[in-house]
Design an enzyme around this catalytic site. Structure first.
Site, PDB file in Angstrom:
ATOM      1  N   LYS A  42       0.790  -1.129  -0.188  1.00  0.00           N
ATOM      2  CA  LYS A  42       0.013   0.084   0.032  1.00  0.00           C
ATOM      3  C   LYS A  42       1.122   1.360  -0.049  1.00  0.00           C
ATOM      4  O   LYS A  42       1.988   1.014   0.547  1.00  0.00           O
ATOM      5  CB  LYS A  42      -1.068   0.093   1.161  1.00  0.00           C
ATOM      6  CG  LYS A  42      -2.177   0.914   1.295  1.00  0.00           C
ATOM      7  CD  LYS A  42      -3.188  -0.082   0.486  1.00  0.00           C
ATOM      8  CE  LYS A  42      -4.356   0.707   0.298  1.00  0.00           C
ATOM      9  NZ  LYS A  42      -5.512  -0.415  -0.097  1.00  0.00           N
TER      10      LYS A  42
HETATM   11  N1  GLU Z   1      -7.199  -0.103  -3.196  1.00  0.00           N
HETATM   12  C1  GLU Z   1      -7.760  -1.185  -3.526  1.00  0.00           C
HETATM   13  C2  GLU Z   1      -8.074  -2.103  -2.521  1.00  0.00           C
HETATM   14  O1  GLU Z   1      -7.853  -1.753  -0.998  1.00  0.00           O
HETATM   15  C3  GLU Z   1      -7.476  -1.736  -4.814  1.00  0.00           C
HETATM   16  C4  GLU Z   1      -6.066  -2.360  -4.827  1.00  0.00           C
HETATM   17  C5  GLU Z   1      -5.591  -2.727  -6.149  1.00  0.00           C
HETATM   18  O2  GLU Z   1      -6.328  -2.864  -7.316  1.00  0.00           O
HETATM   19  O3  GLU Z   1      -4.358  -3.193  -6.335  1.00  0.00           O
HETATM   20  O4  GLU Z   1      -8.408  -3.201  -2.381  1.00  0.00           O
END
Ligand code: GLU
Length: 421
Positions: A110
């Site tokens: 993240k």
């Molecule tokens: N931000 C989204 C999540 O928390 C998608 C992450 C992604 O597609 O890599 O799952």
């Protein structure tokens, strides 16, 4: 608790406490437990940008890779004023379990920048994104770590990251991010994917509980990417969306909100939900306590706490957001007999279609919208059924079943690979 005090924030404590509970239940090897509590890599960067008025402002950015034993790490980038290392590390850990649970060949990561994106002009936002992207350049890449949108970021931000990365290497690299515009290798269905996934598993849960979709009322906290698409697809599926909210508060209508009209009015900008006058105003706190069949927190973490959990008045809690329920609240919710679809299952539609996008980019071969929808439904339905069967067979909660399944896959990968050197 971790030995890194920078990580010691409420969200990281929640992620670690959930992990500890699951690890205890599954009797996870103690060496692995220590490793998986902490991120594999964390990068903190300064992001100086020139503001439109000529001043230089410095923002703090993060990229945390929790685990990459099963493949490149994957996870969104969040722009929010309260972003910190602990929150990003918690979200990265949840991505690891989420990807493993959905059987995607990814680890978890993240990123984030502590910034209020709405306070920036478009050109400031672009400069911030490009500088952040070049600061995290050593960590990312289609085979290393693949960012995507999250709270406060969108396909345009992904396009700027893709361009910054591509400029540095000298050729177009669409697979470095997902959630891009279609014009540069984005996928059909990616934008609505998290919402579509939330609806898909909610429908499965209702079927399991023998509740008719036509008699289902839904309340949604959050009207950003996840909340608004969830509302639209729920409405199209025949459920009655009775309440929605955003940071400014919400609206409700016991006969069901006119979602298509609301979306048109809201998207054209300028009006808060209450100003659309399509329902009676209510606060975010009131929305969480509304009597409904399905409650969907689709905003930020730690919204359902020990202070309000006993007032929940729903049959199903479908966690569109990451980490919306605290540990204490989770016990209260279980005791009330609410059927929980945990975040790492409920909101996995986003990363699942991100995976489809990455595969399409790698193959230079793009799929039809119906292929995306069918494959998404397929993966989400089987993840839901596997989790439900596990929970029933082992007598655990849906949350523990989902976490244990994800953690076990990661543990197996670590055991197969062994410890380096
Ligand atoms: N931000 C989204 C999540 O928390 C998608 C992450 C992604 O597609 O890599 O799952």
């Amino acid at each position: 608790m971790s030995s890194l005090h920078e990580l010691d924030t409420p969200t990281f404590r929640l992620a670690v406490a959930q992990f500890d509970q699951a690890a205890e239940l599954m009797g996870l090897d103690s060496n692995l437990r220590e490793r998986l509590k902490l991120p594999q890599r964390s990068l903190v960067v300064s992001v100086p940008i020139r503001m439109d008025d000529g001043r230089v402002e410095v923002f703090t950015g993060y990229r945390v890779q929790h685990d990459s034993s099963r493949g490149p790490s994957k996870g969104g980038i969040r722009y929010h004023s309260e972003v910190n290392l602990g929150e990003v590390a918690a979200l990265a850990m949840w991505m690891t379990w989420k990807c493993a649970l959905a059987d995607l060949p990814y680890g978890g990561a993240k990123g984030g920048v502590a910034v209020a994106p709405k306070a920036l002009s478009r050109s400031e936002l672009q400069r911030l994104t490009r500088r952040y992207a070049s600061e995290i350049f050593p960590l990312v890449g289609p085979d290393k770590d693949v960012p995507a949108p999250d709270v406060g970021t969108d396909s345009q931000v992904m396009a700027w990251i893709m361009d910054t990365y591509s400029q540095q290497v000298g050729y177009a690299v669409p697979g470095v991010v997902t959630g891009k515009p279609l014009s540069i290798g984005g996928s059909l269905g990616r934008e609505e994917a998290t919402g579509r996934g939330v609806v898909c598993v909610t429908v499965e849960a209702l079927r399991h509980l023998k509740i008719d979709l036509g008699e289902t009322t839904v309340a949604i906290q959050g009207f950003g990417n996840v909340g608004s698409h969830t509302a639209r697809i729920m409405h199209e599926s025949g459920a009655k969306v009775v309440a929605v909210s955003d940071v400014s508060g919400g609206i409700y209508n016991t006969r069901g909100l006119d979602i298509p009209k609301l979306l048109t009015m809201y998207k054209s900008g300028g009006q808060t939900l209450a100003e659309t006058k399509l329902g009676d105003p209510l606060t975010n706190a009131e929305l969480l306590q509304l009597k409904c069949t399905v409650l969907i927190p689709a905003a930020l973490s730690e919204q359902i706490t020990k202070h309000n959990a006993s007032q929940l008045n729903c049959r199903v809690l479908a966690e569109g957001a990451n980490g919306p329920t605290t540990l204490e609240a989770d016990c209260i919710v279980q005791d009330k007999g609410i059927f929980v679809i945990p975040d790492i299952l409920a909101n996995s539609g986003g990363v699942i279609v991100s995976y489809f996008e990455w595969v399409q980019d790698a193959q230079r071969f793009f799929w039809k919208a119906t292929d995306i929808q069918d494959r998404l439904r397929d993966l989400m339905t089987s993840a839901f059924q596997r989790t439900l069967q596990f929970a029933t067979a082992k007598g655990t909660s849906m949350r523990m079943a989902a976490l244990m399944t994800g953690i076990d896959k990661v543990a197996q990968a670590h055991l197969s690979r062994g410890l380096y050197p």
